[in-house]
Design an enzyme around this catalytic site. Structure first.
Site, PDB file in Angstrom:
ATOM      1  N   HIS A  83      44.816 -28.171  39.139  1.00 40.81           N
ATOM      2  CA  HIS A  83      43.831 -28.379  39.995  1.00 40.81           C
ATOM      3  C   HIS A  83      43.747 -29.716  40.621  1.00 40.81           C
ATOM      4  O   HIS A  83      43.509 -29.951  41.874  1.00 40.81           O
ATOM      5  CB  HIS A  83      42.524 -27.910  39.526  1.00 40.81           C
TER       6      HIS A  83
ATOM      7  N   SER B  91      45.423 -21.391  42.454  1.00 41.75           N
ATOM      8  CA  SER B  91      44.543 -22.663  42.554  1.00 41.75           C
ATOM      9  C   SER B  91      44.989 -23.799  43.249  1.00 41.75           C
ATOM     10  O   SER B  91      44.414 -24.853  43.553  1.00 41.75           O
ATOM     11  CB  SER B  91      43.641 -22.598  41.324  1.00 41.75           C
TER      12      SER B  91
END
Length: 208
Positions: A184, A133
């Site tokens: 993230h 991610s």
């Protein structure tokens, strides 16, 4: 730009790095989980996971490869599916615009920087993480830079699409449990930060 209508053969021919990354991720996911499901009978699966997962304490002891290897590992079926679909939908345009080698550099570097931020900013030595991610948010960060500073590379419709996706991604980061929030956010930030280096000779997706 973000609509996929290629056949499988044309996709892997046009986007070799993305195809390779997805294949590696899926093979490692299946290998590790076959080992888990069979109680370790599938060779080396558990060892691959244990050696590759990002563990802050192990990194502090000098196991620096763990700053990169988590990018290729995934926790569950939903995790690998979501990241694979994200790569298939959103990464091809960037690989086409900057070239395969530069795209690979962006992907690995942003994933690495996201993991470095996780290591430096989370003090708990037992904290562990895995997943692509951070690197995928790095790709989004490059698009974000385009939207702000290189508007000639991305049209108005795709600007709206990518901004909606980024907003949804950031909001989901904070509301879903078990997410590496720093990974993230710093993936996104690092993508925007390094974008000028990789977009110098980039062409609009529609002119490539």
């Amino acid at each position: 730009m973000f609509i996929r209508n290629e056949s499988f053969s044309s996709f892997k021919r046009n986007y070799p790095v993305i195809t390779t990354l997805i294949v590696i991720n899926v093979i490692l996911f299946l290998w590790i989980n076959l080992s888990l499901w069979t109680g370790g009978l599938f060779p080396l699966g558990l060892e691959i996971r244990q050696l590759g997962i990002g563990i802050n304490g192990a990194i502090a002891e000098g196991q620096y490869w763990r700053l990169l290897t988590p990018v290729f590992l995934h926790q569950g079926t939903g995790h690998i599916l979501f990241n694979s679909v994200s790569l298939i939908l959103f990464a091809p345009a960037l690989e086409k615009m900057i070239g395969s080698l530069k795209f690979l550099a962006v992907y690995l570097l942003t994933g690495f920087l996201a993991n470095v931020a996780t290591f430096l900013l989370i003090a708990n030595p037992a904290y562990s993480h895995l997943g692509a991610s951070g690197a995928i948010f790095g790709v989004f960060g490059v698009y974000l830079y385009m939207v702000i500073n290189r508007k000639e590379l991305i049209d108005a419709m795709n600007t709206q699409i990518i901004m909606i996706i980024i907003v949804i991604g950031v909001v989901s980061t904070f509301i879903n449990p078990g997410i590496n929030i720093l990974g993230h956010l710093f993936g996104l930030i690092s993508g925007a930060a390094i974008a000028p280096l990789f977009l110098r000779k980039a062409k609009s997706f529609y002119s490539v």
